[in-house]
Motif scaffolding. Structure first.
Motif, PDB file in Angstrom:
ATOM      1  N   GLU A   1      18.458  34.776  -5.561  1.00  0.00           N
ATOM      2  CA  GLU A   1      18.930  33.584  -6.266  1.00  0.00           C
ATOM      3  C   GLU A   1      20.403  33.382  -5.969  1.00  0.00           C
ATOM      4  OE1 GLU A   1      19.490  32.102 -10.929  1.00  0.00           O
ATOM      5  OE2 GLU A   1      18.692  34.093 -10.441  1.00  0.00           O
ATOM      6  N   THR A   2      20.771  32.205  -5.461  1.00  0.00           N
ATOM      7  CA  THR A   2      22.179  31.910  -5.240  1.00  0.00           C
ATOM      8  C   THR A   2      22.759  31.291  -6.510  1.00  0.00           C
ATOM      9  OG1 THR A   2      21.561  29.793  -4.231  1.00  0.00           O
ATOM     10  CG2 THR A   2      21.982  31.640  -2.750  1.00  0.00           C
ATOM     11  N   VAL A   3      23.945  31.763  -6.877  1.00  0.00           N
ATOM     12  CA  VAL A   3      24.633  31.302  -8.078  1.00  0.00           C
ATOM     13  C   VAL A   3      26.068  30.996  -7.710  1.00  0.00           C
ATOM     14  CG1 VAL A   3      23.129  32.621  -9.626  1.00  0.00           C
ATOM     15  CG2 VAL A   3      25.215  33.669  -8.737  1.00  0.00           C
ATOM     16  N   ALA A   4      26.794  30.467  -8.642  1.00  0.00           N
ATOM     17  CA  ALA A   4      28.201  30.162  -8.399  1.00  0.00           C
ATOM     18  C   ALA A   4      28.954  31.433  -8.023  1.00  0.00           C
ATOM     19  CB  ALA A   4      28.812  29.522  -9.641  1.00  0.00           C
ATOM     20  N   GLY A   5      29.560  31.425  -6.860  1.00  0.00           N
ATOM     21  CA  GLY A   5      30.379  32.547  -6.430  1.00  0.00           C
ATOM     22  C   GLY A   5      29.632  33.678  -5.770  1.00  0.00           C
TER      23      GLY A   5
ATOM     24  N   LEU B   1      11.672  34.183   0.215  1.00  0.00           N
ATOM     25  CA  LEU B   1      12.943  34.620  -0.355  1.00  0.00           C
ATOM     26  C   LEU B   1      14.053  33.586  -0.192  1.00  0.00           C
ATOM     27  CD1 LEU B   1      12.986  38.352   0.840  1.00  0.00           C
ATOM     28  CD2 LEU B   1      12.389  37.482  -1.416  1.00  0.00           C
ATOM     29  N   THR B   2      13.960  32.763   0.858  1.00  0.00           N
ATOM     30  CA  THR B   2      15.057  31.834   1.132  1.00  0.00           C
ATOM     31  C   THR B   2      14.882  30.489   0.464  1.00  0.00           C
ATOM     32  OG1 THR B   2      13.964  31.149   3.184  1.00  0.00           O
ATOM     33  CG2 THR B   2      15.597  32.908   3.338  1.00  0.00           C
ATOM     34  N   GLY B   3      13.663  30.150   0.021  1.00  0.00           N
ATOM     35  CA  GLY B   3      13.469  28.917  -0.710  1.00  0.00           C
ATOM     36  C   GLY B   3      13.083  27.742   0.146  1.00  0.00           C
ATOM     37  N   PRO B   4      12.956  26.582  -0.454  1.00  0.00           N
ATOM     38  CA  PRO B   4      12.421  25.405   0.231  1.00  0.00           C
ATOM     39  C   PRO B   4      13.319  24.844   1.315  1.00  0.00           C
ATOM     40  CG  PRO B   4      13.227  24.823  -1.969  1.00  0.00           C
ATOM     41  CD  PRO B   4      13.265  26.316  -1.873  1.00  0.00           C
TER      42      PRO B   4
ATOM     43  N   LEU C   1      16.935  28.242  21.785  1.00  0.00           N
ATOM     44  CA  LEU C   1      17.572  29.526  22.066  1.00  0.00           C
ATOM     45  C   LEU C   1      18.184  30.151  20.820  1.00  0.00           C
ATOM     46  CD1 LEU C   1      18.224  31.476  24.363  1.00  0.00           C
ATOM     47  CD2 LEU C   1      20.380  30.260  24.689  1.00  0.00           C
ATOM     48  N   ARG C   2      18.820  29.319  19.991  1.00  0.00           N
ATOM     49  CA  ARG C   2      19.450  29.852  18.782  1.00  0.00           C
ATOM     50  C   ARG C   2      19.257  28.876  17.627  1.00  0.00           C
ATOM     51  NH1 ARG C   2      25.120  32.923  20.380  1.00  0.00           N
ATOM     52  NH2 ARG C   2      24.120  34.597  21.555  1.00  0.00           N
ATOM     53  N   ARG C   3      18.622  29.357  16.576  1.00  0.00           N
ATOM     54  CA  ARG C   3      18.474  28.574  15.362  1.00  0.00           C
ATOM     55  C   ARG C   3      19.554  29.014  14.376  1.00  0.00           C
ATOM     56  NH1 ARG C   3      12.590  29.445  13.381  1.00  0.00           N
ATOM     57  NH2 ARG C   3      12.887  27.471  12.282  1.00  0.00           N
ATOM     58  N   PRO C   4      20.011  28.118  13.506  1.00  0.00           N
ATOM     59  CA  PRO C   4      21.117  28.469  12.604  1.00  0.00           C
ATOM     60  C   PRO C   4      20.750  29.619  11.669  1.00  0.00           C
ATOM     61  CG  PRO C   4      20.109  26.384  11.968  1.00  0.00           C
ATOM     62  CD  PRO C   4      19.551  26.740  13.305  1.00  0.00           C
ATOM     63  N   VAL C   5      21.750  30.426  11.344  1.00  0.00           N
ATOM     64  CA  VAL C   5      21.526  31.542  10.418  1.00  0.00           C
ATOM     65  C   VAL C   5      21.975  31.212   8.997  1.00  0.00           C
ATOM     66  CG1 VAL C   5      21.639  33.311  12.217  1.00  0.00           C
ATOM     67  CG2 VAL C   5      23.741  32.605  11.069  1.00  0.00           C
ATOM     68  N   ARG C   6      22.910  30.300   8.862  1.00  0.00           N
ATOM     69  CA  ARG C   6      23.386  29.938   7.522  1.00  0.00           C
ATOM     70  C   ARG C   6      22.471  28.886   6.917  1.00  0.00           C
ATOM     71  NH1 ARG C   6      26.362  31.919   3.539  1.00  0.00           N
ATOM     72  NH2 ARG C   6      27.780  32.741   5.136  1.00  0.00           N
ATOM     73  N   LEU C   7      21.865  29.214   5.764  1.00  0.00           N
ATOM     74  CA  LEU C   7      21.006  28.267   5.074  1.00  0.00           C
ATOM     75  C   LEU C   7      21.770  27.489   4.015  1.00  0.00           C
ATOM     76  CD1 LEU C   7      17.627  30.161   4.618  1.00  0.00           C
ATOM     77  CD2 LEU C   7      18.356  28.635   6.448  1.00  0.00           C
ATOM     78  N   ARG C   8      22.559  28.197   3.230  1.00  0.00           N
ATOM     79  CA  ARG C   8      23.399  27.545   2.227  1.00  0.00           C
ATOM     80  C   ARG C   8      24.469  28.548   1.809  1.00  0.00           C
ATOM     81  NH1 ARG C   8      18.363  28.343  -0.226  1.00  0.00           N
ATOM     82  NH2 ARG C   8      18.324  29.770  -2.021  1.00  0.00           N
ATOM     83  N   ASP C   9      25.349  28.116   0.887  1.00  0.00           N
ATOM     84  CA  ASP C   9      26.404  29.020   0.429  1.00  0.00           C
ATOM     85  C   ASP C   9      25.794  30.332  -0.060  1.00  0.00           C
ATOM     86  OD1 ASP C   9      28.283  27.153   1.009  1.00  0.00           O
ATOM     87  OD2 ASP C   9      28.597  26.481  -1.070  1.00  0.00           O
ATOM     88  N   HIS C  10      26.358  31.419   0.412  1.00  0.00           N
ATOM     89  CA  HIS C  10      26.008  32.779  -0.016  1.00  0.00           C
ATOM     90  C   HIS C  10      24.672  33.283   0.526  1.00  0.00           C
ATOM     91  CE1 HIS C  10      29.298  31.895  -2.687  1.00  0.00           C
ATOM     92  NE2 HIS C  10      28.571  31.025  -3.369  1.00  0.00           N
ATOM     93  N   LEU C  11      23.979  32.496   1.374  1.00  0.00           N
ATOM     94  CA  LEU C  11      22.665  32.918   1.866  1.00  0.00           C
ATOM     95  C   LEU C  11      22.546  32.702   3.373  1.00  0.00           C
ATOM     96  CD1 LEU C  11      19.838  34.011   1.230  1.00  0.00           C
ATOM     97  CD2 LEU C  11      19.102  31.651   0.839  1.00  0.00           C
ATOM     98  N   VAL C  12      22.256  33.800   4.079  1.00  0.00           N
ATOM     99  CA  VAL C  12      22.108  33.797   5.540  1.00  0.00           C
ATOM    100  C   VAL C  12      20.766  34.435   5.864  1.00  0.00           C
ATOM    101  CG1 VAL C  12      22.994  34.899   7.643  1.00  0.00           C
ATOM    102  CG2 VAL C  12      24.568  33.798   6.059  1.00  0.00           C
ATOM    103  N   VAL C  13      20.176  34.010   6.973  1.00  0.00           N
ATOM    104  CA  VAL C  13      18.905  34.583   7.412  1.00  0.00           C
ATOM    105  C   VAL C  13      19.031  34.988   8.877  1.00  0.00           C
ATOM    106  CG1 VAL C  13      17.956  32.328   8.071  1.00  0.00           C
ATOM    107  CG2 VAL C  13      16.409  34.200   7.540  1.00  0.00           C
TER     108      VAL C  13
END
Length: 428
Positions: free
Chosen positions: A236-240, A268-271, A386-398
């Protein structure tokens, strides 16, 4: 702040997660790695049965991968190389083809096989020509993809356009079926050429103590930062920062990296996660033999116009890798494709086909184990992403090989990219 607070939680101790964790630790960050299984490695695991080392799905490590050379102590793995070529059972018998620069013993057999087929050789050269046209000073992957991605077609279409047929076409199709786990030619031509270049640059091998020695080495550098048997229930991503719930324990982190297989990441990463690529499956049967069916160190494939069984390849693994079998015994692997429209082959079919390809009587072989791996590799269709983004949103990377190429190289590079992204976020 609770005692569980940390800079980064990495979910998953496969190659991508381990590489990501190591890169962040090297930069001075506090990292916790959570792994649901009882050992590290993800899809790279080795079982030990009656003194035999059985990898979960036949896999090989190519030391020519840039990421392996950079981040792995290759010498410590004690690599045992296969011969740099393939033995193809065709309609006229058995032919051996290989890279004579890496395996001089294959020079004469290769010449004898291709000399009567100059038209096939020229067609194969046309197919591989983009390798020669790659721009100097640029990495091959970049040259084959970003320069003109719209030109990328399927491997089948590229071979058809080049006019590759006959023995060389059958051998290429059979070989790639076992590497990319598809026999319909749907894999990207760019990816097939990348693999070809890697095979020409290095000889695939097996570590002395099994393929799991690779992730074990990466994990050994992390010490008690890796927590095994810890399944993550939610992120779960939260403030900060982010909150990770795992088996009744809550960990708070500034950043979370989800480094699990592509088919599991979405839970785990969400919609907002990108669609997961399709996966390819494989089933590998392992047999013990009192006598080696052949003394060859090659991979055997069925290059006949009408293959007589389900296998994409077979090999006497203990010939090039004697550490995989106890003294006086021999280990045979036989691999076939898995998929929703494919019946799982019977032991009798696998045994018969393997014996046929190796030119041996398989009736005395003893089945040690059978590994079914339905999600062994992400598909790599054209045009190659070749490369898909790793950053999904603030505080969450895949990260994982579903974000780069479907390979050991891709998994390690993806983990490194995730680590660099996280390190930059932590520095802000």
């Amino acid at each position: 702040m609770s005692e569980n607070d940390t800079d980064v939680v990495v979910v998953g101790a496969g190659l991508a997660g381990l590489r990501c964790a190591r890169a962040l630790v090297d930069r001075g960050h506090d990292v916790v790695v959570l792994e649901r299984d009882d050992a590290v490695g993800g899809r790279i695991r080795t079982d030990h049965v009656d003194g035999f080392a059985l990898d979960r799905g036949f896999q090989l490590l190519n030391p020519a991968y840039r990421a392996v050379r950079r981040w792995v102590d290759v010498d410590a793995l004690g690599l045992q190389p296969f011969a740099a070529g393939v033995a193809a059972r065709n309609d006229d018998g058995l032919v051996r083809l290989g890279n004579p620069l890496a395996a001089p013993a294959l020079l004469l057999p290769s010449v004898r096989a291709v000399l009567p087929r100059p038209r096939e050789v020229l067609a194969a050269a046309r197919w591989a020509a983009p390798l020669l046209r790659a721009r100097p000073g640029r990495r091959l992957a970049t040259s084959l993809t970003t320069a003109s991605p719209r030109r990328d077609v399927s491997r089948r279409e590229a071979l058809d356009r080049a006019g590759v047929d006959g023995l060389l076409r059958a051998t290429l199709d059979s070989f790639f079926a076992g590497v990319v786990l598809e026999d319909d030619g749907s894999t990207s031509q760019a990816y097939a050429l990348l693999l070809t270049a890697t095979f020409l640059a290095g000889t695939p091998a097996l570590p002395e103590h099994g393929m799991q020695a690779l992730p074990a080495q990466l994990a050994g550098r992390l010490g008690d930062r890796v927590r095994l048997g810890t399944a993550v229930d939610s992120v779960e991503t939260v403030a900060g920062g982010a909150v990770v719930h795992a088996g009744g324990t809550t960990l708070r982190a500034r950043q979370v990296v989800v480094a699990v297989a592509g088919q599991d990441a979405g839970a785990l990463t969400g919609p907002d996660a990108e669609p997961t690529p399709r996966t390819k499956g494989v089933v590998t049967s392992w047999f013990a033999a009192d006598e080696a069916p052949t003394d060859s160190h090659l991979l055997f494939v069925d290059g006949r116009s009408r293959p007589s069984g389900p296998l994409v390849n077979t090999a006497v693994v203990s010939n090039p890798a004697p550490s995989y079998a106890p003294a006086g015994q021999h280990l045979v692997q036989a691999s076939a494709l898995l998929g929703p429209d494919r019946p799982v082959p019977t032991e009798d079919d696998v045994r018969r086909h393997a014996g046929e390809l190796l030119g041996a009587d398989p009736r005395g072989w003893r089945l040690l184990h059978r590994h079914e791996v339905p999600h062994a590799l992400p598909a790599q269709p054209a045009p190659l992403a070749l490369r898909r983004p790793v950053r999904l949103r603030d505080h969450l990377v895949v990260c994982g090989d579903h974000r780069d190429t479907a390979s050991i190289q891709g998994a390690l590079v993806s983990g490194q990219r995730a680590a660099l992204d996280v390190a930059a976020a932590l520095a802000r």
